[in-house]
Write a protein that holds these residues in place. Structure first.
Motif, mmCIF file in Angstrom:
data_model
loop_
_atom_site.group_PDB
_atom_site.id
_atom_site.type_symbol
_atom_site.label_atom_id
_atom_site.label_comp_id
_atom_site.label_asym_id
_atom_site.label_seq_id
_atom_site.Cartn_x
_atom_site.Cartn_y
_atom_site.Cartn_z
ATOM 1 N N GLY A 71 0.805 -1.213 0.000
ATOM 2 C CA GLY A 71 0.000 0.000 0.000
ATOM 3 C C GLY A 71 0.834 1.257 0.000
ATOM 4 O O GLY A 71 1.959 1.285 0.514
ATOM 5 N N ASN A 72 0.316 2.306 -0.620
ATOM 6 C CA ASN A 72 0.986 3.607 -0.687
ATOM 7 C C ASN A 72 2.392 3.521 -1.276
ATOM 8 O O ASN A 72 3.305 4.254 -0.870
ATOM 9 N N TYR A 87 7.963 4.552 11.586
ATOM 10 C CA TYR A 87 6.687 4.708 12.288
ATOM 11 C C TYR A 87 6.792 5.641 13.496
ATOM 12 O O TYR A 87 5.798 6.257 13.906
ATOM 13 N N ASP A 120 5.331 9.133 13.607
ATOM 14 C CA ASP A 120 3.884 9.311 13.512
ATOM 15 C C ASP A 120 3.161 8.778 14.748
ATOM 16 O O ASP A 120 2.006 8.386 14.663
ATOM 17 N N GLN A 136 0.723 -3.598 14.291
ATOM 18 C CA GLN A 136 0.164 -2.252 14.420
ATOM 19 C C GLN A 136 1.216 -1.186 14.124
ATOM 20 O O GLN A 136 0.922 -0.175 13.478
ATOM 21 N N ALA A 176 1.789 -1.077 10.461
ATOM 22 C CA ALA A 176 0.636 -0.462 9.799
ATOM 23 C C ALA A 176 0.708 1.059 9.838
ATOM 24 O O ALA A 176 0.274 1.737 8.896
ATOM 25 N N VAL A 177 1.271 1.618 10.919
ATOM 26 C CA VAL A 177 1.464 3.066 10.984
ATOM 27 C C VAL A 177 2.375 3.514 9.847
ATOM 28 O O VAL A 177 2.103 4.502 9.157
ATOM 29 N N ARG A 189 0.934 3.684 6.237
ATOM 30 C CA ARG A 189 0.075 4.809 5.865
ATOM 31 C C ARG A 189 0.842 5.856 5.054
ATOM 32 O O ARG A 189 0.246 6.796 4.528
ATOM 33 N N HIS A 190 2.158 5.670 4.963
ATOM 34 C CA HIS A 190 3.020 6.644 4.290
ATOM 35 C C HIS A 190 3.737 6.004 3.106
ATOM 36 O O HIS A 190 4.064 4.819 3.122
#
Length: 368
Positions: free
Chosen positions: A111-112, A134, A137, A159, A162-163, A166-167
């Motif tokens: 992703g991203n 991470y 953030d 987790q 996953a942070v 997001r980038h």
């Protein structure tokens, strides 16, 4: 090099510091204390013998002095332990450093613009993956209010990754160098997948127990440091200074979870350099470095910094920074000389320079 204000401290020890000759370990510890650190502990070993020094307080609320065997959060020095386990697994033929992250952790890095099929384990360990860090953030690292609100929160490795997902990545895999704690969260997850045990268990059985590191802990979810220890203090750049000792270490996981002492870190890095933990082929890979533009002329291997010494050559080791704690540890490539220093509090702009100077001077003097 220390600035003039730091040099003056050699003649006028900081409050709470023991008087010492300029250039001595005690003098260098006093200089670190003088930059605003609350407590400092340091050890140095070499052909000339074993030395230790302390300055300041372990606990500012009680006035208890910093002591030789006080434990502290080693933060990112944890990475050397994690990388050692992965290199041991590579030496056992259980994985290859050129395996993709996707091979061991399907779908986790995606992703991203993130693509685990293009990132190798080697790139994770060397910070050339490009994956976002991470820690940039998370509120717990951003401010006093964020820390106090989230200090006891528990995170899973998934987790934390996953942070980062997001980038977008900093760059394409292998196209640059960027320090990212997310790399080592993934490294710990790979250890778990390959062995069927947690990375904490593997570090304990493969490193801590064989080396007899009696004061080294991988605390898991325990936010408190047991036994004699240094308290950490921070104001996160502004606002009131608070005691930040209690922190759920899952926020650091395989990148920064371990609690240890200067004596145990000395034993670990000395044993690593002397080949007690890795076969020659794996140690050579760990020591293969790329430019890492954080310190002047510094390079990064697999879980190890290489830092040049003013007297020639250099040392392998690692730094560690967590709220309220700062650590620097290293040993010469032959393992004959080692130095470790930990300080608490935010200090000031000269604090890291003072820690760097201590290691440089101690590793150089120990060889004379």
């Amino acid at each position: 090099m220390l600035v003039a204000a730091m040099a003056a401290l050699a003649c006028a020890p900081a409050a709470g510091a023991v008087a010492a000759e300029p250039g001595s370990l005690q003098g260098e510890v006093n200089a670190i204390k003088g930059t605003g650190s609350v407590g400092v502990v340091a050890e140095s070993t070499g052909p000339r013998g074993h030395r230790f020094a302390t300055a300041g307080q372990a606990d500012s609320s009680t006035g208890a002095p910093a002591e030789r065997y006080d434990a502290f959060r080693i933060a990112s020095a944890t990475k050397s332990f994690t990388a050692t386990v992965l290199l041991q697994l590579a030496g056992e033929g259980r994985l290859s450093l050129d395996d993709s992250v996707e091979h061991w952790l399907p779908g986790v890095v995606s992703g991203n613009g993130n693509d685990g099929s293009r990132i190798t384990i080697r790139q994770l360990l060397q910070h050339t993956s490009g994956i976002y860090d991470y820690t940039a953030d998370l509120p717990v690292f951003a401010s006093t209010a964020g820390f106090l609100a989230d200090r006891f929160a528990s995170y899973t490795p998934a987790q934390l990754v996953a942070v980062a997902m997001r980038h977008a990545p900093y760059f394409a895999p292998g196209a640059g160098w960027k320090y990212s704690n997310t790399n080592y969260i993934l490294a710990g997850m790979i250890i778990d997948r390959v062995t069927g045990h947690t990375w904490q268990d593997e570090v304990t059985t493969r490193i801590i127990q064989p080396l007899g590191l009696r004061h080294t802990r991988v605390p898991g979810t325990d936010p408190f440091i047991s036994g004699a220890h240094l308290h950490g203090y921070s104001n996160f750049g502004s606002g009131p200074t608070v005691d930040v000792t209690a922190l759920n270490p899952t926020v650091g996981d395989a990148a920064a979870e371990i609690v240890s002492t200067t004596a145990d870190l000395t034993t670990f890095y000395t044993a690593l350099m002397r080949g007690r933990l890795l076969a020659p082929a794996q140690l050579a890979q760990m020591e293969t470095t790329v430019p890492a533009p954080i310190w002047p002329n510094a390079r990064y291997g697999l879980g190890l910094w290489w830092v040049p010494l003013s007297c020639g050559g250099g040392y392998f080791g690692h730094s560690g920074g967590a709220p309220g704690y700062n650590t620097l540890a290293g040993a010469t490539p032959d393992g004959r000389r080692a130095a470790v220093v930990a300080s608490t509090g935010d200090g000031d702009a000269d604090s890291q320079s003072a820690l760097d100077t201590l290691l440089d001077q101690q590793l150089c003097q120990a060889g004379r």
